[in-house]
Design a protein around this motif. Structure first.
Motif, PDB file in Angstrom:
ATOM      1  N   THR A  39      14.351 -11.768   7.371  1.00 54.99           N
ATOM      2  CA  THR A  39      13.260 -10.903   7.834  1.00 54.99           C
ATOM      3  C   THR A  39      12.018 -11.064   6.967  1.00 54.99           C
ATOM      4  O   THR A  39      10.901 -11.177   7.493  1.00 54.99           O
ATOM      5  CB  THR A  39      13.706  -9.429   7.832  1.00 54.99           C
ATOM      6  N   SER A  42      10.476 -14.560   7.431  1.00 57.78           N
ATOM      7  CA  SER A  42       9.719 -14.634   8.684  1.00 57.78           C
ATOM      8  C   SER A  42       8.375 -13.924   8.563  1.00 57.78           C
ATOM      9  O   SER A  42       7.351 -14.421   9.043  1.00 57.78           O
ATOM     10  CB  SER A  42      10.534 -14.020   9.825  1.00 57.78           C
ATOM     11  N   LYS A  43       8.380 -12.761   7.920  1.00 63.23           N
ATOM     12  CA  LYS A  43       7.119 -12.027   7.764  1.00 63.23           C
ATOM     13  C   LYS A  43       6.127 -12.823   6.924  1.00 63.23           C
ATOM     14  O   LYS A  43       4.947 -12.912   7.262  1.00 63.23           O
ATOM     15  CB  LYS A  43       7.386 -10.658   7.138  1.00 63.23           C
ATOM     16  N   ARG A  47       5.772 -15.060  11.342  1.00 64.31           N
ATOM     17  CA  ARG A  47       6.569 -15.204  12.564  1.00 64.31           C
ATOM     18  C   ARG A  47       6.670 -13.888  13.329  1.00 64.31           C
ATOM     19  O   ARG A  47       7.688 -13.548  13.927  1.00 64.31           O
ATOM     20  CB  ARG A  47       7.948 -15.732  12.205  1.00 64.31           C
ATOM     21  N   ILE A  48       5.593 -13.146  13.327  1.00 57.76           N
ATOM     22  CA  ILE A  48       5.490 -11.892  14.072  1.00 57.76           C
ATOM     23  C   ILE A  48       4.775 -12.182  15.388  1.00 57.76           C
ATOM     24  O   ILE A  48       3.763 -12.895  15.412  1.00 57.76           O
ATOM     25  CB  ILE A  48       4.724 -10.832  13.259  1.00 57.76           C
ATOM     26  N   VAL A 117       9.169  -4.285  12.504  1.00 55.15           N
ATOM     27  CA  VAL A 117       8.164  -5.318  12.764  1.00 55.15           C
ATOM     28  C   VAL A 117       6.779  -4.667  12.781  1.00 55.15           C
ATOM     29  O   VAL A 117       6.223  -4.404  13.849  1.00 55.15           O
ATOM     30  CB  VAL A 117       8.413  -6.049  14.096  1.00 55.15           C
ATOM     31  N   LEU A 123      10.050 -10.072  15.787  1.00 58.56           N
ATOM     32  CA  LEU A 123      10.099 -10.882  14.570  1.00 58.56           C
ATOM     33  C   LEU A 123      11.016 -12.061  14.858  1.00 58.56           C
ATOM     34  O   LEU A 123      12.220 -11.893  15.076  1.00 58.56           O
ATOM     35  CB  LEU A 123      10.631 -10.071  13.389  1.00 58.56           C
TER      36      LEU A 123
END
Length: 255
Positions: A39, A42-43, A47-48, A117, A123
Motif C-alpha cells: 500500500t 503504491s502510494k 498508483r492512486i 486511498v 489503489l
C-alpha cells in the motif's frame, strides 16, 4: 529471528522517498530484511486512480451485471474495467474476479484496494514490485527488501501476508537432496522464504487503522542451501490453474 515494527511512518504521498522515511525511523543492520506493505509502495509511486479513469467497455459491463445478479449487490462496471486493465489473465469471472497481474501474482480483483486511498477511489498494486523493492533497498543500509500484500488462499479461510516483490535474497531455498531425521533424502521440499517472511511481518504489522506498513526482520539466516527466484508457479506446472480454465461458475438455477 526478531520482528519489530517501524513506528511513526507518516501518510505516504506520491513522490515520497520511502527509503529515506524508513531510514530516519529505524536503526537498520546490514543483514536485516525490511518488509514493506505494498500500500505505501503504491502510494509513493502514484498508483492512486479514480473510477472515472476506467470507462467501462462491453466486457466489463457484462461482468459487473453478472456479479450483481449473483450477489444481489450493485457492481460498478468501471471497477471491473480497472481489474481487466491491471490483469493479463482472467482466471475466474464469477462469483468474483480472480486474475493474474502483469508481474505474475494471482489474486482477487488484481489486488486493487478500495480502502485507505486518500485522494482517489482505487489503489493499484505497484507495476513491478521487485523493481520497487530494489529501489527502496538502494537507499537503505541493507539490500534485503520484501514488498508484501495480503490475499486469500485456496482451501483456507481468511487472508495472510504474501510477498509480491523482493530484492537482495532468493525467493526460495531448496531442501531437495538434504536428509531428514531418519536419513531419507528429501525430494520435493522447496521453501518459499519470502512468503514466510511476509506472513511473519503481517502478523506483527496488524491490519486496519492500527496497522504498521514497515516491519524489520533481524537475524534471519538463509543458510547455505541452494536458493532461487522461483516464486510464481509456471502455468505448465500449475494444475489447479489449468483446471480453472475448464471450469465455470453456475448458480443454483443454472443447468
Amino acid at each position: 529471528m526478531e520482528l519489530s515494527t517501524v513506528a511513526d511512518i507518516p501518510e505516504i504521498e506520491p513522490g515520497d522517498d520511502l527509503a529515506a522515511i524508513i531510514s530516519e525511523r529505524a536503526d537498520l543492520h546490514a543483514d536485516d530484511v525490511v518488509c514493506v506493505a505494498s500500500t505505501v509502495v503504491s502510494k509513493a509511486e502514484g498508483r492512486i486512480a479514480d473510477l472515472a479513469d476506467f470507462p467501462a467497455g462491453p466486457r466489463a459491463s457484462e461482468i459487473a451485471d453478472r456479479l450483481a445478479e449473483i450477489t444481489g449487490e450493485e457492481k460498478d462496471p468501471r471497477f471491473a474495467q480497472a481489474v481487466l486493465e491491471e490483469s493479463v489473465d482472467l482466471l475466474m469471472e464469477a462469483p468474483f474476479l480472480l486474475t493474474e497481474t502483469r508481474f505474475g501474482h494471482i489474486g482477487v480483483n488484481a489486488g486493487i484496494d478500495r480502502s485507505n486511498v486518500p485522494g482517489g477511489d482505487l489503489l493499484l498494486l505497484p507495476k513491478r514490485p521487485s523493481d520497487s523493492a530494489a529501489r527502496i533497498a538502494d537507499g537503505l543500509p541493507t539490500d534485503r527488501v520484501v514488498v508484501t500484500d495480503t490475499c486469500g488462499r485456496p482451501f483456507r479461510y481468511g487472508q495472510r501476508g504474501v510477498a509480491i516483490g523482493w530484492a537482495g535474497l532468493p525467493a526460495s531455498r531448496d531442501w531437495r537432496g538434504q536428509r531428514d531425521r531418519d536419513g531419507r533424502e528429501m525430494g520435493v521440499t522447496v521453501q518459499n522464504v519470502i512468503d514466510e517472511l511476509a506472513a511473519a511481518a503481517n502478523l506483527v504489522a496488524g491490519e486496519g487503522a492500527g496497522g504498521t506498513p514497515v516491519v524489520v526482520a533481524r537475524d534471519f539466516k538463509f543458510g547455505d542451501l541452494p536458493g532461487s527466484d522461483n516464486h510464481f508457479r509456471a502455468i505448465e506446472g500449475d494444475y489447479v490453474r489449468q483446471a480453472l480454465r475448464g471450469w465455470s461458475y453456475k448458480t443454483g438455477g443454472e443447468a
